[in-house]
Design an enzyme around this catalytic site. Structure first.
Site, PDB file in Angstrom:
ATOM      1  N   LYS A 274       0.835  -1.221   0.000  1.00 37.62           N
ATOM      2  CA  LYS A 274       0.000   0.000   0.000  1.00 37.62           C
ATOM      3  C   LYS A 274       0.860   1.257   0.000  1.00 37.62           C
ATOM      4  O   LYS A 274       0.401   2.333  -0.328  1.00 37.62           O
ATOM      5  CB  LYS A 274      -0.910  -0.006   1.227  1.00 37.62           C
ATOM      6  CG  LYS A 274      -1.973  -1.093   1.162  1.00 37.62           C
ATOM      7  CD  LYS A 274      -3.376  -0.531   1.363  1.00 37.62           C
ATOM      8  CE  LYS A 274      -4.427  -1.478   0.827  1.00 37.62           C
ATOM      9  NZ  LYS A 274      -4.943  -2.420   1.791  1.00 37.62           N
ATOM     10  N   ARG A 275       2.120   1.105   0.418  1.00 35.27           N
ATOM     11  CA  ARG A 275       2.975   2.294   0.469  1.00 35.27           C
ATOM     12  C   ARG A 275       3.533   2.686  -0.903  1.00 35.27           C
ATOM     13  O   ARG A 275       4.079   3.760  -1.074  1.00 35.27           O
ATOM     14  CB  ARG A 275       4.128   2.074   1.454  1.00 35.27           C
ATOM     15  CG  ARG A 275       3.722   2.376   2.888  1.00 35.27           C
ATOM     16  CD  ARG A 275       4.812   1.969   3.802  1.00 35.27           C
ATOM     17  NE  ARG A 275       5.132   0.559   3.518  1.00 35.27           N
ATOM     18  CZ  ARG A 275       5.282  -0.356   4.440  1.00 35.27           C
ATOM     19  NH1 ARG A 275       5.190  -0.048   5.680  1.00 35.27           N
ATOM     20  NH2 ARG A 275       5.558  -1.603   4.131  1.00 35.27           N
TER      21      ARG A 275
END
Ligand code: GLU
Length: 523
Positions: A274-275
């Site tokens: 998700k980063r």
């Protein structure tokens, strides 16, 4: 909240939508916990293609039962991203449909009614265990190096005991009685899958103490009531499927068919995180990628298409729908290949440029792009942004760029902006020769001002003037573009056109007369 309920009610009244007799109804059911990422886009896309291929219905349902994780605006963003990608639902929270509402938090009453059925037929029970007790169980399991698991204690409470506790208003949730699942289920992608949930899990909560259902329960109830025929979702949900099948059985409902999609991985084999910015659909939206190129990129990674070998193509939706085949989906995790994305984007760019009807849109996009990229030049009016120049430039650049934004990269900025004339005239080799050349070039006819003629012309000119060709080219390139390397000089001249070429070269004479002037004046 009030407003959204009102909006839903108005939609229900004003937009009567009917069921069509269709055997295929599929859905994309994201939780609004953040941006739409590539994995989610792939799930939405495959469901959409499956629906279109089978003349079915594609539904968007928002699964927001875990209110603590809901991110404001995520639903709008999600909708926007899907529409941008060309994935348009037949039924969704905005346009509604016959099986709405399509947002789970607006369906709490429905879950309340359905859970009673399971309580009444003995498949579910009230659980009064406190958070403290559950925490204790977790700690005990950790101490014994076991997987934490609810011990199903409240399954065994007597009916009177339950009644009494409910009467006293004791805080409770509702759990589902898990039974062993030793038999396989048929996964449309993976084949037979056996996974006995009851070994690793205690009875799961289906209704929380705050009256909200959990994901598993709401998901099954909705898939049934929305008459979903096939569930295509990420493989991370595969271990939940036996639990979902038990719920269907407890209700006495026929389950949909389940198919799970393999993981998508980064090119180095690592999991998408998700980063990472580059897993968000809006990252691609903002960086000049065409929707259909992004769609081809993710389909390229996971398989699922009947295709003949041939040159690389950026397929249209119509092609993808025709080619889509669940049987062809890879079961192995698939790696993304970013270089393919650029290839698809270039193919799409070239194909769009072939159609003159797109000229206006391209011209407008380039004007905006260039003006935004060089605001000072826009302000001083020195940007050359006439339609003919833009279209000519695009034609020339299309085989060199992958996306429109490349047009303003440092390598191609010379197309729009006169490079700064920072060189000290002394360091600029053959300045006088360039001066002569700029005058001569003014006399070259416009239709001879093309790459091939110019190449010969420059060679001859260098020869006649006794200067080494390579050195002269270096100087010209620097004056024309400010670059050390890049496109050939003759090519650059062609794309800049005669007037701009001469103007850029003439700066040498302007500078040298200024120098002469300065030396006469003793400045
Ligand atoms: N809400 C789940 C998710 O966020 C949906 C899983 C499913 O498709 O059943 O992915």
């Amino acid at each position: 909240m009030q407003r959204s309920i009102l909006k839903t009610a108005i939609l229900q009244l004003t937009q009567k939508r009917f069921f069509k007799k269709q055997p295929v109804r599929v859905r994309f059911a994201p939780s609004p916990t953040g941006y739409l990422h590539l994995g989610g886009l792939r799930t939405a896309l495959y469901n959409y293609l499956f629906a279109r291929k089978n003349n079915g219905t594609f539904i968007l349902r928002i699964e927001d039962t875990d209110q603590t994780r809901v991110v404001p605006e995520a639903v709008e963003q999600l909708h926007d991203d899907l529409l941008w990608a060309g994935i348009i639902p037949d039924e969704d929270p905005i346009r509604f449909g016959p099986t709405g509402p399509y947002v789970q938090s607006e369906r709490l009453e429905i879950y309340g009614e359905q859970v009673i059925k399971l309580l009444e037929n003995g498949s579910a029970y009230h659980c009064f265990c406190s958070e403290r007790r559950l925490e204790m169980l977790r700690r005990e399991a950790a101490r014994a190096s076991q997987v934490p698991k609810y011990d199903n204690r409240c399954r065994h409470l007597s009916q009177e005991n339950v009644k009494e506790k409910l009467k006293n208003g004791e805080k409770h949730c509702i759990r589902f009685k898990l039974s062993p699942t030793p038999d396989p289920f048929k996964d449309m992608v993976y084949g037979d899958i056996t996974f006995d949930v009851s070994v690793s899990e205690g009875d799961p909560i289906i209704m929380k103490s705050d009256g909200y259902p959990t994901y598993h329960f709401a998901n099954v109830v909705d898939d049934h009531l929305m008459e979903i025929s096939h569930v295509l979702r990420g493989v991370e949900w595969q271990i939940s499927t036996p639990k979902h099948l038990l719920l269907y059985k407890a209700f006495g409902w026929t389950p949909p068919q389940f198919g799970h999609l393999p993981l998508i991985l980064n090119s180095d084999g690592s999991k998408l995180s998700k980063r990472q910015d580059d897993i968000r659909v809006d990252f691609y939206r903002k960086s000049g990628i065409f929707p259909i190129a992004l769609i081809n990129y993710i389909t390229h990674a996971g398989g699922g298409f009947e295709r003949e070998q041939g040159p690389q193509e950026c397929y249209s939706y119509a092609d993808l729908i025709k080619q889509f085949s669940v049987e062809k989906i890879n079961v192995n995790s698939s790696k993304l290949r970013p270089e393919k994305l650029l290839e698809f984007n270039q193919l799409e760019l070239c194909s769009l440029l072939e159609n003159e009807k797109n000229n206006k849109i391209f011209v407008q996009s380039v004007i905006k792009l260039v003006s935004d990229s060089f605001p000072e030049r826009k302000a001083d009016g020195s940007l050359k942004l006439d339609e003919d120049h833009i279209l000519l430039t695009l034609k020339w650049a299309k085989s060199r760029i992958n996306k429109l934004t490349d047009l303003v990269s440092p390598d191609l900025a010379f197309l729009w902006v006169v490079p700064p004339f920072s060189q000290n005239l002394k360091e600029l080799k053959h300045a006088e020769t360039v001066q002569v050349l700029s005058e001569k070039l003014s006399d070259v006819e416009e239709n001879n001002f093309n790459k091939d003629s110019l190449k010969n012309y420059l060679k001859e000119f260098a020869n006649n003037n006794g200067v080494p060709f390579a050195e002269l080219m270096r100087t010209l390139r620097s004056l024309l573009s400010g670059l050390k390397d890049g496109p050939g000089v003759a090519e650059m001249m062609e794309i800049l056109g005669r007037k701009r070429t001469v103007d850029r070269l003439k700066r040498v004479s302007d500078e040298s007369s200024a120098r002469n002037h300065r030396s006469i004046q003793g400045i």
